[in-house]
Design an enzyme around this catalytic site. Structure first.
Site, short mmCIF file in Angstrom:
data_model
loop_
_atom_site.label_atom_id
_atom_site.label_comp_id
_atom_site.label_asym_id
_atom_site.label_seq_id
_atom_site.Cartn_x
_atom_site.Cartn_y
_atom_site.Cartn_z
N LYS A 1 28.42 -8.68 5.48
CA LYS A 1 28.80 -9.98 6.06
C LYS A 1 30.00 -10.57 5.31
O LYS A 1 30.22 -10.21 4.15
CB LYS A 1 27.62 -10.95 5.98
CG LYS A 1 26.57 -10.68 7.05
CD LYS A 1 25.75 -11.94 7.29
CE LYS A 1 24.88 -11.79 8.52
NZ LYS A 1 24.19 -13.05 8.85
N LYS B 1 17.40 -24.06 11.85
CA LYS B 1 17.99 -22.85 12.43
C LYS B 1 18.04 -22.94 13.96
O LYS B 1 19.01 -22.53 14.58
CB LYS B 1 17.21 -21.61 11.97
CG LYS B 1 17.87 -20.32 12.38
CD LYS B 1 17.31 -19.14 11.61
CE LYS B 1 18.02 -17.87 12.00
NZ LYS B 1 17.69 -16.75 11.12
N ALA B 2 16.95 -23.52 14.55
CA ALA B 2 16.90 -23.66 16.02
C ALA B 2 18.06 -24.54 16.48
O ALA B 2 18.77 -24.21 17.45
CB ALA B 2 15.57 -24.25 16.44
N GLU C 1 10.72 -10.06 10.80
CA GLU C 1 11.95 -9.43 10.26
C GLU C 1 11.67 -8.88 8.86
O GLU C 1 11.13 -9.59 8.01
CB GLU C 1 13.09 -10.44 10.19
CG GLU C 1 14.39 -9.79 9.70
CD GLU C 1 15.55 -10.78 9.60
OE1 GLU C 1 16.36 -10.84 10.54
OE2 GLU C 1 15.63 -11.48 8.57
N GLY D 1 0.83 -1.22 0.00
CA GLY D 1 0.00 0.00 0.00
C GLY D 1 0.85 1.25 0.00
O GLY D 1 0.50 2.27 -0.60
N HIS E 1 18.41 -4.97 7.98
CA HIS E 1 17.36 -5.75 8.64
C HIS E 1 16.71 -4.94 9.76
O HIS E 1 17.40 -4.32 10.56
CB HIS E 1 17.94 -7.04 9.25
CG HIS E 1 18.42 -8.02 8.24
ND1 HIS E 1 18.75 -9.32 8.55
CD2 HIS E 1 18.61 -7.90 6.90
CE1 HIS E 1 19.13 -9.94 7.44
NE2 HIS E 1 19.07 -9.11 6.44
N ARG F 1 3.69 1.63 -1.52
CA ARG F 1 4.13 1.84 -2.91
C ARG F 1 3.00 2.46 -3.73
O ARG F 1 3.24 3.41 -4.50
CB ARG F 1 4.59 0.52 -3.53
CG ARG F 1 5.14 0.76 -4.91
CD ARG F 1 5.40 -0.45 -5.75
NE ARG F 1 5.28 -0.06 -7.15
CZ ARG F 1 6.28 0.42 -7.87
NH1 ARG F 1 7.46 0.55 -7.36
NH2 ARG F 1 6.08 0.78 -9.12
P1 0O2 Z 1 15.92 -17.86 4.91
O1 0O2 Z 1 14.57 -17.73 5.45
O2 0O2 Z 1 16.10 -19.12 4.10
O3 0O2 Z 1 16.42 -16.64 4.19
P2 0O2 Z 1 22.22 -15.84 10.94
O4 0O2 Z 1 21.08 -16.72 10.48
O5 0O2 Z 1 23.09 -16.48 11.96
O6 0O2 Z 1 23.00 -15.27 9.77
P3 0O2 Z 1 20.33 -14.12 12.40
O7 0O2 Z 1 20.71 -13.78 13.79
O8 0O2 Z 1 19.20 -15.08 12.20
O9 0O2 Z 1 21.66 -14.57 11.65
O10 0O2 Z 1 19.90 -12.80 11.77
P4 0O2 Z 1 20.21 -12.08 10.42
O11 0O2 Z 1 21.61 -12.31 9.95
O12 0O2 Z 1 19.81 -10.68 10.62
O13 0O2 Z 1 19.17 -12.73 9.43
C1 0O2 Z 1 19.31 -13.96 8.86
C2 0O2 Z 1 18.66 -13.89 7.48
O14 0O2 Z 1 19.35 -12.90 6.71
C3 0O2 Z 1 18.86 -15.18 6.70
O15 0O2 Z 1 17.79 -16.02 6.95
C4 0O2 Z 1 18.88 -14.69 5.25
O16 0O2 Z 1 17.58 -14.43 4.79
C5 0O2 Z 1 19.62 -13.39 5.40
N1 0O2 Z 1 21.07 -13.62 5.31
C6 0O2 Z 1 21.96 -13.42 6.30
N2 0O2 Z 1 23.21 -13.70 5.87
C7 0O2 Z 1 23.10 -14.09 4.58
C8 0O2 Z 1 24.05 -14.49 3.57
O17 0O2 Z 1 25.25 -14.56 3.77
N3 0O2 Z 1 23.52 -14.81 2.35
C9 0O2 Z 1 22.19 -14.74 2.06
N4 0O2 Z 1 21.80 -15.07 0.83
N5 0O2 Z 1 21.28 -14.37 3.01
C10 0O2 Z 1 21.73 -14.04 4.23
P5 0O2 Z 1 17.99 -17.60 6.94
O18 0O2 Z 1 17.84 -18.09 8.32
O19 0O2 Z 1 19.23 -17.96 6.21
O20 0O2 Z 1 16.76 -18.14 6.23
#
Ligand code: 0O2
Length: 207
Positions: free
Chosen positions: A112, A55-56, A139, A25, A120, A27
């Site tokens: 990173k 992830k957990a 998020e 909305g 974020h 946009r």
């Molecule tokens: P999804 O849902 O498959 O994308 P961490 O997971 O340890 O890096 P944290 O504390 O969960 O870190 O928080 P962060 O880093 O703010 O957010 C994690 C999410 O950011 C990831 O979700 C990705 O969506 C994105 N992200 C972070 N680092 C990278 C990276 O190096 N490459 C890519 N492509 N995305 C990244 P998930 O959990 O990976 O799941």
């Protein structure tokens, strides 16, 4: 077991659907005013159960602490044309009164190690349920189209290599991240030209 997860994920699904409407909305409001929209497009998803469990386990989060400790079970992405649009979007989010911004992570100034860049924002979002209001964490990842291109490709390669990239691929991804950064820089330099052309184009379409 599945029923338990369905119940657990229901408020997250509701939050993603509601926020997609709300953020899209924003946009539409820019479009109606024929001014440059800092938001190009919005996507959203609920983390699939296997990814929640993965992830957990990876982060040592007990399953009874997911609500408090896993911030991206509900996730949205807002894509921008220009790097300078990102702080504008963050400000607009902070001014809204339908949720509270509780945390920010700037992976643009603090890229990173992988080469990942994005901003974020973590929200506490109230979902109205039949049992009353439930506040959940959401998020939002805010990034340019170039950052999104890189992250999408890297994410799919991650599935193939489970994060253990061969040296050559890792280096290529880092070079690609640098190229995406350069692309953002170049586009920022001709931002005004691009925006003028876009406004002219949208006015022509209206006629
Ligand atoms: P999804 O849902 O498959 O994308 P961490 O997971 O340890 O890096 P944290 O504390 O969960 O870190 O928080 P962060 O880093 O703010 O957010 C994690 C999410 O950011 C990831 O979700 C990705 O969506 C994105 N992200 C972070 N680092 C990278 C990276 O190096 N490459 C890519 N492509 N995305 C990244 P998930 O959990 O990976 O799941």
């Amino acid at each position: 077991m599945l029923k338990h997860w369905d119940l657990f994920l229901a408020p997250y699904k509701q939050a993603v659907e509601e926020l997609k409407v709300k953020l899209k909305g924003m946009r539409s409001q820019y479009e109606l005013k024929s001014t440059h929209s800092p938001i190009e497009f919005v996507t959203g998803r609920v983390k699939p159960i296997p990814s929640v469990l993965d992830k957990a386990a990876r982060k040592g989060i007990p399953l009874d602490r997911l609500e408090e400790e896993m911030q991206d079970i509900a996730g949205l992405r807002m894509m921008c044309q220009f790097v300078d649009d990102i702080p504008s979007v963050v400000e607009i989010l902070k001014e809204r009164n339908d949720f509270e911004v509780v945390e920010e992570r700037n992976y643009i100034t603090e890229k990173k190690e992988s080469g990942y860049r994005s901003y974020h924002v973590v929200l506490r979002y109230p979902v109205q349920t039949i049992e009353g209001e439930k506040k959940i964490l959401v998020e939002i990842q805010i990034r340019t189209l170039a950052m999104n291109f890189w992250a999408t490709i890297e994410h799919s390669l991650n599935y193939k290599y489970s994060g253990n990239f061969p040296k050559e691929i890792k280096e290529r991804l880092q070079r690609a991240s640098e190229a995406a950064f350069q692309l953002d820089e170049e586009m920022s330099k001709i931002r005004e030209e691009i925006q003028e052309a876009q406004v002219m184009f949208s006015r022509k379409k209206e006629k």
